[in-house]
Structure formats: C-alpha cells, structure tokens
Design an enzyme around this catalytic site. Sequence first.
Site, PDB file in Angstrom:
ATOM      1  N   ASP A 297       0.847  -1.177   0.000  1.00 39.74           N
ATOM      2  CA  ASP A 297       0.000   0.000   0.000  1.00 39.74           C
ATOM      3  C   ASP A 297       0.901   1.252   0.000  1.00 39.74           C
ATOM      4  O   ASP A 297       2.128   1.164   0.071  1.00 39.74           O
ATOM      5  CB  ASP A 297      -0.962  -0.025   1.208  1.00 39.74           C
ATOM      6  CG  ASP A 297      -2.210   0.786   0.954  1.00 39.74           C
ATOM      7  OD1 ASP A 297      -3.257   0.470   1.519  1.00 39.74           O
ATOM      8  OD2 ASP A 297      -2.145   1.738   0.149  1.00 39.74           O
ATOM      9  N   GLU A 497     -10.742   6.665   4.193  1.00 39.08           N
ATOM     10  CA  GLU A 497      -9.783   6.036   5.089  1.00 39.08           C
ATOM     11  C   GLU A 497      -9.931   6.516   6.529  1.00 39.08           C
ATOM     12  O   GLU A 497     -11.044   6.742   7.002  1.00 39.08           O
ATOM     13  CB  GLU A 497      -8.368   6.223   4.533  1.00 39.08           C
ATOM     14  CG  GLU A 497      -8.209   5.617   3.136  1.00 39.08           C
ATOM     15  CD  GLU A 497      -6.776   5.546   2.671  1.00 39.08           C
ATOM     16  OE1 GLU A 497      -6.499   5.893   1.521  1.00 39.08           O
ATOM     17  OE2 GLU A 497      -5.908   5.101   3.457  1.00 39.08           O
TER      18      GLU A 497
END
Length: 602
Positions: A297, A497
Amino acid sequence: MIKPKLALCGTILLLTLATTPLHGAIHFSRHEKAVDALLARMTLDEKIGQMVQADCAALKDKSHVAKYFLGSVLSGGDSDPDSGNTAQDWLNWISGFQDQALQTRLKIPILYGVDAVHGHNNVDGAVVFPHNIGLGATHDRKLVKRAAEVTAREVAGTGSRWAFAPCVAVPQDDRWGRTYEGFGDNTDLVSELGVEATIGLQGRKLSSKPATVLASAKHYVGDGGTTNGIDQGDMICDEATLRKIHLPPYRAAIEAGVGSIMVSYSSWNGKKLHGHKYLITDVLKGELGFRGFVVSDWAAIDQLSSNYKDNVERSINAGLDMVMIPNGPGKANHYVEFIEDLKALVAEGKVSQSRIDDAVRRILRVKFQMGLFESTAVDPKLTAAIGSPKHRAVARECVRKSLVLLKNENRALPLSKNIRHLAVVGAAADDLGMQCGGWTVKWQGERGNVMTGGTTLLAAIRESALPKTTVTYSADGSDLKNADAIIVVVGEAPYAEGKGDITDLNLASADRELIAKARAAGAPVVTILYSGRPLVLGSALTDSDAFIAAWLPGTEGAGITDVLFGDHPFTGKLPRAWPASNDRAEEPLLPFGYGLKARSRR
Ligand code: GLC
C-alpha cells in the site's frame, strides 16, 4: 493395447488434473517461457526497477521511468494529471509515462494504476457508481460484474490498465472510515461480489483485451477486523477467526484469476501485515497458490520501523513483489532510495537473488498475460465512451437496486406522480459531492458540484416530476408550507480512510432536527440518508414516515427517483446489520438482509 499399469497411471493423472483447482488463469500461464527468457536478459537494476511503483506526483522528471526502469506508476487519490482532469488529460498524462518505459533497452511496458473504486472516480465526466456498500445492498452478482466491466472500460479509455479494486475487506465495525469500501459484514457476500468485480475488471482471465484491466484484491488481510474499527489498526483474533471471516474473499478472488493483491496497512496480533512472511508467502502464495504479484500500500513499508533499509529488507523478504512509493515528507525521489537500498541488500546477501527473480517473474507474468508486450495502444472508442448514456444507465440501475427501504408507513411510498406540491429539504439533496462520497476527484472527496455529467437528487426530482407538480427546495427546511409530501435528504460529508473513523455512530443532531422540522409541517416525511455506513437513527426514524438508506450512490441521482415515484420497486437489502445504538453488544435494530418492498406503479 495399453498395459493395465500404464492405464492406471493415466487414470490417476487425469483424475488429479480434474480435481486440482485451477487457481485462475494466472496459474497455468502459457507465457512462462517468455517470462524466463526475458528475466534471463535483465540486469539487477532492470529487475529492481520492475518492483517499483512510483506515484506520478513524485515523478517530476518523467524520464526517471526510463532511467530507473520503473515497472509501474500510479495516481494516488490526489495525484491527478498536472494538465487538467478530463479523460483526454488523463490519456495524455499516462501515455507520457508509458512512452518513457518503451524507450528502455528491453521496452518493458509499465502498468499504470488508479483507485477506480467506484468507477473511474477521479476523472471529470466519468460515471461514478455507488460505493461497494451500496453494491453490496443490491445482492446482485451480475450487476456488480456489469458495473466493474463499465469501470474497466472507462479506466482503459484513459490509458490505465490497472484498478486498485475490488476492496474485499469484511468490515466488522461501522466506525471504520473504510466501511463503505467493503461490500458488507458478511464473508460470503463479500466473496461472491469480490469475484464478480474481479471478473468484471479482468474478464474470465487476464488477457490482452483492451477493455480489461488488472484487478487488485485488497487489503490483505483483515483490514476490516481491527479493534474498534481503527483504520490501519490491529486485528486481535485467533487464526481460526482470520481464516473464517477475512481470508475467504482472497481464496475466491485467486480462484477467479485476480492478478494482483494489495497488502493491508493493519496488523494482526501486533504484527504489521507488510512484514508478515507467514501470511504473505506461506499462506497467500503457498497455501492459496497465488501466482500473480503482491503490491504494497501507499508508503506502507515506511511504517515498519524508522530504518527504511530494514523496512525494505523485511517487506521484500516477507513476500512483497512491488512497492508503492510516493514521495514522503523530506523524501524527494523516495523511489531512488528504495532502489539503492534493495541493491545494497542483494549485494550484502540479505535479500536473495531468487527472491528478486520470484517478484519480477510474477510481475512479468501479469504483463505478458495482459498482452502489454504486444500492444499498449488505447482503443479510442473506449475514450469516447467515458461517461456515455449507456454507462450511466448501468450505474443508474445500481443506484435503484442499492436503495434499502427501512420504513414505509401510511403508504408514504411510492409518491404519486400527481402530487401537487413536493418540498425537498436538506443541503445533501443538491450536493453531488455528498452523493458520491470519498474517492471522488479528490482522495477525500469534497462537497459541491464535483464533476460534470452527474445528476443530484434534486435535479432528478425536477426532471422526473410532472408539469403539474410544484417542486420547492430549501436546504434548511424553511419552505414547507402547503407541501403534500416532504423529502428530507441528510447524511455524511465525504471522507476516506482513517479520516472517516468515528467513535459515535449517532446521526448528526442537525440532521435529526431537520427531519423533526419536516415532521412538524404535518405532511408525509420521506427521509433519504447518504452515508458510508449505517448510523444510529433514533428520532430520525420515528419522525419519518418512510426512510431510505441510499449509502453513497454516485453521479446517477435518477436511480433514486426511479423508485421514489414507483417506476421501479425497492429491492435493496441490508449488506450489514444496522445498529440500534453505539453499544456493539446490543442487538442490531435491523438484521443483515433486511429491506422492505414497496409496490411499483408499473
Ligand atoms: C491508499 C489506500 C489504498 C489505495 C492506495 C493508492 O492509502 O489504502 O486502498 O489503493 O493508497 O491510492
């Protein structure tokens, strides 16, 4: 005549082949010889370059793609083209990086990755689909596949062949800011829809078809199981729970041929996934037989410790094949540091040449499977079709099938088309940014008219109402007099997020007060909620005659009026339980799968 023993061996072999699960098409790639031949020609610099995915915003000098033999470039959530945000701007932007890659000695094309998580959501004029939580509410496998097919066509139309999707998290706690990126809290539903999204993006197997893109099942593994739903937090559970709730969607995606898997920022019992050799190498690549490549990521390996070189060593030896590298604070050209550290680690014998070769072989295998060595050309028909009515019609169907009717008393719905005065209330009714949510044009999304081509609910109501109907609108509910029905639209401002992590699930008091104001006017109240998760409703539900969970529907607001006025029935069902309060031990208000029908007028 075949000797009996030979016949027996032949039978055993056939039976074995017949029962061996094909780990998607990636497993039996017919390109192995080409991969090995290319690998044998590559220098260490060229191999390590393939393992780098640099953020485009870090590549101020595009020639670094060639200079460092980069294997991939991405647009992070806020890394849109410098020149503008139209589909053509994106096509020109991405082509510029590809041109650099094709000038290298071995002409290995890049894969350009984007977060197309609900359509090609950063591109102006693209179709923005409901976020996964809404697609989960459709419980419609074929429709999810069609949505992914349209997304792939729009992504490929801008020159990208890689979507960082589907997110196959199984979010267990509504307080997580990424709840809406998951199809639901039910592992079977997530596995089923994750497979359909993967096939919609890639096709039945990775191929050179120009309208298909590489998918990334993400974020491996257990990102949705962290304590208190804390983003990038720690999932504390035994291995049986991890395997029961969070692993099956990856097994299913691998069976469907997913070509890449993105690792989670989160930890399992205190150990960061990006350094977890058992879960990445032993389980994912070994036990599950994953033959694509594993990508990190965004700057995730930087979190392993304060020593970047150690982080490179730990993550690559854990099984990471490609590392996503933006610039960090005070880290210009961070990808150069990665390359230099990894070269040194190989020279010091701390990362083996065979580990490097395994990573590069996996990356090359996917690129061969996708026909990139034959052609990186973009079909102009795909570019021209971005935002087309045909694409929007698929998204509109997703919207109407995603809506979950939680309450419908006094026959409030469907609304009569002969209604005389319809009052629409709430800023969200006329806010495309709230309708789309996060990951739209910007990483965090934003309020307001975020892109061309979208239809707000208010616009859709005005377009679908008959001439004899008066539609009034007041964000604050100041114009309700003589209304025959009142539509109140409330919800969450966009987020993505961890910025969406909350501790209190209660619907905002201002929203409850607006609904109460509508109730006081005396006409039937239809409340529509835009949210990335279920919220605790309290009086918002009791003050409404009808209540619709609309999730984050995207650009096609007309999908809501389709069911409001009864042109289509309500069919959506909850993709996750609806909480009664902030007390997670309390029985849910409504169970997974709940959803009322309301007759359609047809
Ligand atoms: C983000 C997300 C991931 C996304 C990546 C690239 O931090 O965790 O889902 O694909 O970075 O934008």
